[in-house]
Design a protein around this motif. Structure first.
Motif, PDB file in Angstrom:
ATOM      1  N   SER A 269       4.357  -7.059 -15.616  1.00 23.55           N
ATOM      2  CA  SER A 269       2.982  -6.649 -15.408  1.00 23.55           C
ATOM      3  C   SER A 269       2.272  -6.272 -16.686  1.00 23.55           C
ATOM      4  CB  SER A 269       2.948  -5.458 -14.448  1.00 23.55           C
ATOM      5  OG  SER A 269       3.595  -4.351 -15.046  1.00 23.55           O
TER       6      SER A 269
ATOM      7  N   ARG B  19       8.097  -3.692  -5.569  1.00 17.73           N
ATOM      8  CA  ARG B  19       8.495  -2.330  -5.945  1.00 17.73           C
ATOM      9  C   ARG B  19       9.007  -2.301  -7.376  1.00 17.73           C
ATOM     10  NH1 ARG B  19      13.430   1.469  -4.368  1.00 17.73           N
ATOM     11  NH2 ARG B  19      12.655   3.272  -5.507  1.00 17.73           N
TER      12      ARG B  19
ATOM     13  N   THR C 130       8.191  -4.332  -9.752  1.00 12.70           N
ATOM     14  CA  THR C 130       7.025  -4.524 -10.605  1.00 12.70           C
ATOM     15  C   THR C 130       6.264  -3.209 -10.784  1.00 12.70           C
ATOM     16  OG1 THR C 130       6.818  -6.828  -9.972  1.00 12.70           O
ATOM     17  CG2 THR C 130       4.841  -5.774 -10.862  1.00 12.70           C
ATOM     18  N   ARG C 131       6.168  -2.459  -9.713  1.00 10.94           N
ATOM     19  CA  ARG C 131       5.428  -1.194  -9.737  1.00 10.94           C
ATOM     20  C   ARG C 131       6.202  -0.061 -10.418  1.00 10.94           C
ATOM     21  NH1 ARG C 131       5.377  -0.104  -4.386  1.00 10.94           N
ATOM     22  NH2 ARG C 131       7.086   1.344  -4.648  1.00 10.94           N
ATOM     23  N   ASP C 132       7.516   0.047 -10.146  1.00  9.79           N
ATOM     24  CA  ASP C 132       8.264   1.240 -10.550  1.00  9.79           C
ATOM     25  C   ASP C 132       9.237   1.073 -11.697  1.00  9.79           C
ATOM     26  OD1 ASP C 132       6.949   2.480  -8.451  1.00  9.79           O
ATOM     27  OD2 ASP C 132       8.632   2.329  -7.063  1.00  9.79           O
TER      28      ASP C 132
END
Length: 169
Positions: A24, A162, A164-166
């Motif tokens: 990201s 998840r 990618t986010r965390d």
């Protein structure tokens, strides 16, 4: 009867490939933090700037480790998704029973969970280690599921977003 399961499962695995496991841009390792220097108030004696706390910014080595671990887990998820899609297509041609397919899926998921756990052990950042360990435990849920194909449609697809986010510095 089995062919109705294999087609959607193949599509699911391919969808997981594109759903999340993308960098990201927030995964980039930051440069080394600036060292604390002395400041001088107007007309006064120099004072030392406050030292940054250890948790405030990761070191370059720690950030690089986090980036490497997160990218390795992404690659494991993508590779496992490809394997599952390929195996599902092959299972259709070999006309495996649902029980045989479940066994095959459980084997793929068990291997993936072990590989993800290995990456968690490499993580230097406790937060990243916890995220990756939790992902391995989620995958263990697929191994334990009565129908791993159903588990994949409801749970596995949530893992890449998840990560990618965390999973980042």
């Amino acid at each position: 009867m089995y062919r109705r399961t294999a087609g959607p499962l193949t599509l699911l695995a391919v969808a997981a490939l594109t759903a999340g496991c993308q960098s990201s841009g927030g995964d980039r390792a930051p440069t080394a933090p600036a060292t604390a220097g002395a400041t001088a108030p107007a007309g006064g004696t120099p004072t030392a700037a406050a030292e940054p706390t250890a948790a405030a910014t990761p070191t370059t080595a720690s950030a690089a480790n986090t980036l490497a671990v997160c990218q390795a887990v992404d690659k494991l998820i993508v590779d496992a998704s490809r394997d599952i899609a390929r195996d599902s297509a092959s299972a259709t041609q070999r006309e495996l029973t649902p029980e045989q397919l479940n066994g095959q899926l459980k084997g793929n998921l068990a291997e993936l969970a072990d590989d993800v756990r290995d990456q968690a052990a490499r993580a230097e950042d406790p937060r990243v280690r916890a995220v990756v360990t939790d992902v391995a435990e989620q995958i263990d849920g697929g191994v334990a599921a009565k129908s791993p194909a159903t588990w994949m449609t409801t749970n596995f697809v949530d893992i890449p977003p998840r990560l990618t986010r965390d999973c980042h510095v």
